[in-house]
Every structure is written in structure tokens, then in C-alpha cells.
Design a protein around this motif. Structure first.
Motif, short mmCIF file in Angstrom:
data_model
loop_
_atom_site.label_atom_id
_atom_site.label_comp_id
_atom_site.label_asym_id
_atom_site.label_seq_id
_atom_site.Cartn_x
_atom_site.Cartn_y
_atom_site.Cartn_z
N ILE A 144 0.98 -1.14 0.09
CA ILE A 144 -0.10 -0.13 0.01
C ILE A 144 0.72 1.16 0.00
O ILE A 144 0.69 2.27 -0.65
N VAL A 145 1.97 1.32 0.88
CA VAL A 145 2.84 2.46 0.92
C VAL A 145 3.48 2.54 -0.37
O VAL A 145 3.74 3.94 -0.87
N LYS A 146 4.19 1.71 -1.03
CA LYS A 146 4.60 1.69 -2.21
C LYS A 146 3.92 2.06 -3.38
O LYS A 146 4.18 3.16 -4.20
N THR A 147 2.49 1.67 -3.27
CA THR A 147 1.64 2.14 -4.18
C THR A 147 1.45 3.81 -4.13
O THR A 147 1.45 4.52 -5.16
N ALA A 148 1.38 4.23 -2.94
CA ALA A 148 1.31 5.65 -2.88
C ALA A 148 2.45 6.48 -3.02
O ALA A 148 2.46 7.53 -3.80
N HIS A 149 3.64 5.91 -2.91
CA HIS A 149 4.95 6.48 -3.40
C HIS A 149 4.85 6.76 -4.97
O HIS A 149 5.32 7.69 -5.49
N GLU A 150 4.40 5.52 -5.55
CA GLU A 150 4.22 5.59 -7.00
C GLU A 150 3.47 6.67 -7.59
O GLU A 150 3.74 7.46 -8.50
N LYS A 151 2.10 6.75 -7.03
CA LYS A 151 1.29 7.65 -7.55
C LYS A 151 2.02 9.26 -6.86
O LYS A 151 1.64 10.16 -8.14
N GLN A 152 2.62 9.19 -5.99
CA GLN A 152 3.49 10.71 -5.50
C GLN A 152 4.48 11.03 -7.05
O GLN A 152 4.54 12.11 -7.13
N LYS A 153 5.17 9.89 -7.13
CA LYS A 153 6.17 10.13 -8.14
C LYS A 153 5.39 10.52 -9.32
O LYS A 153 6.12 11.31 -10.19
N GLN A 154 4.14 10.03 -9.77
CA GLN A 154 3.70 10.19 -11.03
C GLN A 154 3.23 11.65 -10.99
O GLN A 154 3.14 12.31 -12.07
N SER A 155 2.54 11.93 -10.01
CA SER A 155 2.11 13.39 -9.53
C SER A 155 3.14 14.36 -9.78
O SER A 155 3.02 15.52 -10.74
N LYS A 156 4.52 14.33 -9.44
CA LYS A 156 5.43 15.02 -9.66
C LYS A 156 5.78 15.13 -11.31
O LYS A 156 6.15 16.05 -11.71
N GLU A 157 5.78 14.15 -11.85
CA GLU A 157 6.07 13.90 -13.27
C GLU A 157 5.16 14.93 -14.07
O GLU A 157 5.61 15.61 -15.13
N LEU A 158 3.94 14.62 -13.66
CA LEU A 158 2.98 15.42 -14.50
C LEU A 158 3.13 16.82 -14.17
O LEU A 158 2.95 17.74 -15.23
N TYR A 159 3.59 17.30 -12.86
CA TYR A 159 3.65 18.85 -12.63
C TYR A 159 4.79 19.31 -13.55
O TYR A 159 4.74 20.36 -14.03
N GLU A 378 -4.40 16.62 -12.92
CA GLU A 378 -4.45 15.26 -12.61
C GLU A 378 -3.24 15.03 -11.72
O GLU A 378 -3.24 13.98 -10.88
N SER A 379 -2.04 15.70 -11.65
CA SER A 379 -1.17 15.74 -10.68
C SER A 379 -1.45 15.95 -9.14
O SER A 379 -1.22 15.04 -8.46
N HIS A 380 -2.26 16.79 -8.91
CA HIS A 380 -3.04 16.90 -7.96
C HIS A 380 -3.83 15.72 -7.42
O HIS A 380 -4.08 15.51 -6.12
#
Length: 407
Positions: A144-159, A378-380
Motif C-alpha cells: 500500500i505504501v509503495k503504491t502511494a509512493h508511485e502515485k506521488q512520483k507520477q504526480s511530480k512527473e505530471l507537474y 491530474e497531478s493533484h
């Protein structure tokens, strides 16, 4: 950890994590500083390894925990945090989630010493109790925590993609300001600016302004685009441990309002809310401290903004300007260089609204605005999903412990 003697933070080098970087179950890289390899050699003993569990131990932000993942291996920490290693029966992601949940946090709260500067000592931390839950459950928490980290990473990339589109549109992609030692300024320029400090006329600032003024879709002054309302100072005597959030710059980033440390009474909030509570759709803008941090509020916020903030709204003429795009412009080099120019090269801690009104803003064409806005939204969205997953991990740990205790 430790701070190297005579530490001189840099813009690149060995990442040096401070308390503000260690968040509940993730590491925030928005304000990371760096130290040199030579400085790092003096504190090599606290060099971070994959799977280390970090815990903040001093200050009002004590008791936050996160796991060292790949991108922070060989980073280091200061004396306000500790790194811990656990044997194979404890999954580090489970441990950090436990330390962030109510059962871990209460152990921190119970053992804290000091009033003006709360602290946890090493021996106390060694005696924290950690329930040994089944390996399969611990692994579930890790996923669960790693999936959260991956979403955070994708968020930064979109920004970052949105930033690239904006800067490319203005011909500023990969632009590096060139600080010149010698240059000239005309008497006319000096009289118009009512300034005669040399730094104000640095060509690097002029280059940015010219890019804005020569933009194909034109530009306008901030004062013609937005209206603003200031925040308020309540005074430190109004702070309390529980109550309604009082938002300061340290609680805020380009991703919005995070965990707010200072609180005020419900009575004071009721007195101030009509004038100072932020509303959905407003662009929040920092004018003090770290100037220019901007974020479009996604919903009404039950809290009060400090005097370091301006709440921005579009004027009727610009009602169709995409707010996410405008907030990105404020966060970008476009406005950062205008702040720097105004400061004359010195450290500026305060931006007068009257000076902010004079900032020049490129009127990005509507099609590009929409593309930028969609990417940021989408990032947010991904970042919000990441936070919800981290909360879910904590909830699952708490429920599992309570279930085991009731058997």
C-alpha cells in the motif's frame, strides 16, 4: 544524525534530510538542501541505507517516520532525526506505518521530554513496543505504501511536464540565468525604476522580462488580472495545541496545505472566518518567507491564513484564465526572477502587494492553458490518492492491532 561543522548548504551534492523533509511514510523533496562530499565524510556514520526507518526526535514535529527508498540511499540526516535498522521479522514499511499510527505516536507523546524544545532520547526509543504482526499483513502494508509512493512520483512527473510546456511556450525551456559582472543602465531606466542599486538592472532579469513582453499572445500586469485579500496575524499568544488550523508558510507548498502545526480556538475562528477563511477556487499566494508559492484551493478550508498569504481571485476581464496555469506561472522562474530583481540580490523576506501588482504575466494562449491545467489537475488528483493510501495503511495497522488485542 548530525549537522557538519560549518555546514554550507548547496543546490546539489549529497541530499541532507531535515525534519521538514521527513513526513508520515514519505520523504518530501520540495525543500531538500545538499552538502558536499567532504562535509558528508564527517558524518558518514549516519549515511542512509535502503530500508532504514527514519524517525524525527526533536521539535514540534517529533514522531514522524518514513522508510529510506532507492532515491535517498547515501543521503544523510541532521541531529533532529535518527535512522533505525530492524531484523527480518519486522518489515520497515510496517514499522514506519506503526510509528505514525496512534499506537506509535502515543509512545512518542508519552516519552517526550522538554517544553520549549520537545525531544526523544535514544534509550527511550529503544524501549518502544512494536507488535509483531503476521508477515503477510506487514507485506500488505508495504504494498500500500509503495503504491502511494508511485502515485506521488507520477504526480511530480505530471507537474514537471506542465512546467516544461509553459516554459517552452515562452522560449524559456532550459533557460539558465547568466549573472554578469559588468553591464550598463541608462539614466532613463534609473529614473523610471526609482532605483540605483546595480543588482536591480542585472541583464538576467531583463532577459526574462523581454521574453514576457515579446510573447506572441501579449501580457498584462498582475493588478489587471487579479484582486487579492490579505491574511491576518493572530499573535503567538493565540496558539493552542488543539482547535482550528492557523496556516503559515511552513504548512504550505505548491501541492497545497499540509499538516498544520499551529491551532487557534473555535471562538477566534468564528470571529475571523468571514474575512480570512480561504474559499474554493481561490489562488493562495505567499508574499513572505518563501515568496511566490501558489496553489489553487480545491475546496473551502476550515482554517485561517496567516498574514504571509494573499488570496487571489480573477477579475471579470480574465475570468476564463485557467487558474492552475496562473498558479504555475507564479510558481515558475517567470515570477521568481521578478521577486529576485525586486530584492536587489539580497534575501527578501517580504513582498509588498503594491510591488506584486507590477509583476508582468504572459497571457498564455487558451489551448495551452487548458493542456497545462489538465496536467496539474491530474497531478493533484494523484497526490490526493497517494495521501489517501497512506491514511489507509495507518488505519489498517490500527484495526489489525485492535483485532489482535481483542482475541
Amino acid at each position: 544524525g548530525a549537522t557538519p561543522l560549518g555546514a554550507n548548504y548547496q543546490t546539489k551534492g549529497i541530499p541532507f534530510l531535515r525534519v521538514q523533509n521527513i513526513m508520515p511514510n514519505y520523504i518530501d523533496d520540495s525543500n531538500i538542501v545538499y552538502i558536499s562530499k567532504e562535509q558528508e565524510e564527517t558524518i558518514k556514520r549516519s549515511s542512509l541505507k535502503k530500508g532504514d526507518v527514519l524517525l524525527t526526535i526533536t521539535g514540534v514535529s517529533y514522531g514522524k517516520s518514513a522508510v529510506v527508498v532507492d532515491e535517498y540511499v547515501n543521503s544523510n540526516i541532521n541531529q533532529h532525526s535518527v535512522r533505525m535498522k530492524f531484523n527480518e521479522i519486522l518489515n520497515p514499511f510496517y514499522v514506519s506505518t506503526f510509528l505514525n499510527c496512534k499506537f506509535g505516536k502515543k509512545q512518542s507523546d508519552k516519552n517526550i521530554v522538554g517544553i520549549s524544545r520537545p525531544a526523544l532520547d535514544y534509550e527511550t526509543i529503544k524501549n518502544f513496543l512494536i507488535p509483531i504482526l503476521p508477515e503477510t499483513f506487514q507485506k500488505e502494508i508495504e504494498n500500500i505504501v509503495k503504491t502511494a509512493h508511485e502515485k506521488q512520483k507520477q504526480s511530480k512527473e505530471l507537474y514537471k511536464e506542465a512546467e516544461k510546456i509553459l516554459l517552452n511556450e515562452l522560449g524559456l525551456l532550459n533557460h539558465k540565468p547568466n549573472h554578469k559582472l559588468t553591464f550598463t543602465a541608462s539614466i532613463k531606466e534609473i529614473k523610471e525604476a526609482k532605483r540605483f542599486d546595480a543588482e536591480y538592472f542585472q541583464p538576467k532579469y531583463k532577459e526574462i522580462i523581454e521574453k514576457i513582453e515579446n510573447y506572441k499572445n501579449s501580457w498584462d500586469y498582475v493588478k489587471n488580472i487579479i484582486t487579492y485579500k490579505k491574511g491576518v496575524e493572530v499573535g503567538s499568544e493565540a496558539y493552542q495545541n488543539e482547535g482550528i488550523p492557523f496556516v503559515r508558510v511552513s504548512d504550505f507548498s505548491i501541492y497545497g496545505i499540509d499538516k498544520v502545526e499551529k491551532k487557534i480556538s473555535k471562538e477566534l475562528y468564528e470571529e475571523l472566518k468571514d474575512q480570512y477563511a480561504p474559499r474554493e477556487g481561490e489562488i493562495l499566494f505567499t508574499k513572505d518567507g518563501t515568496i511566490g508559492i501558489s496553489y489553487v484551493l480545491k475546496e473551502d478550508f476550515e482554517g485561517i491564513l496567516s498574514g504571509a498569504f494573499l488570496r487571489l481571485n480573477l477579475k471579470p476581464k480574465y475570468k476564463d484564465f485557467e487558474k492552475e496555469c496562473l498558479a504555475l506561472i507564479f510558481n515558475s522562474i517567470i515570477c521568481k526572477m521578478q521577486v529576485e530583481k525586486l530584492s536587489g540580490g539580497a534575501l527578501i523576506a517580504h513582498l509588498k502587494p503594491s510591488d506584486f501588482e507590477k509583476f508582468k504575466i504572459p497571457l498564455i494562449d487558451q489551448k495551452t492553458q487548458k493542456i497545462i491545467s489538465q496536467k496539474i489537475q491530474e497531478s493533484h488528483k494523484l497526490r490526493k490518492e497517494s495521501k489517501e493510501l497512506l491514511k489507509l495503511a495507518i488505519k489498517k495497522v490500527e484495526e489489525e492491532i485492535e483485532k489482535e488485542a481483542n482475541k
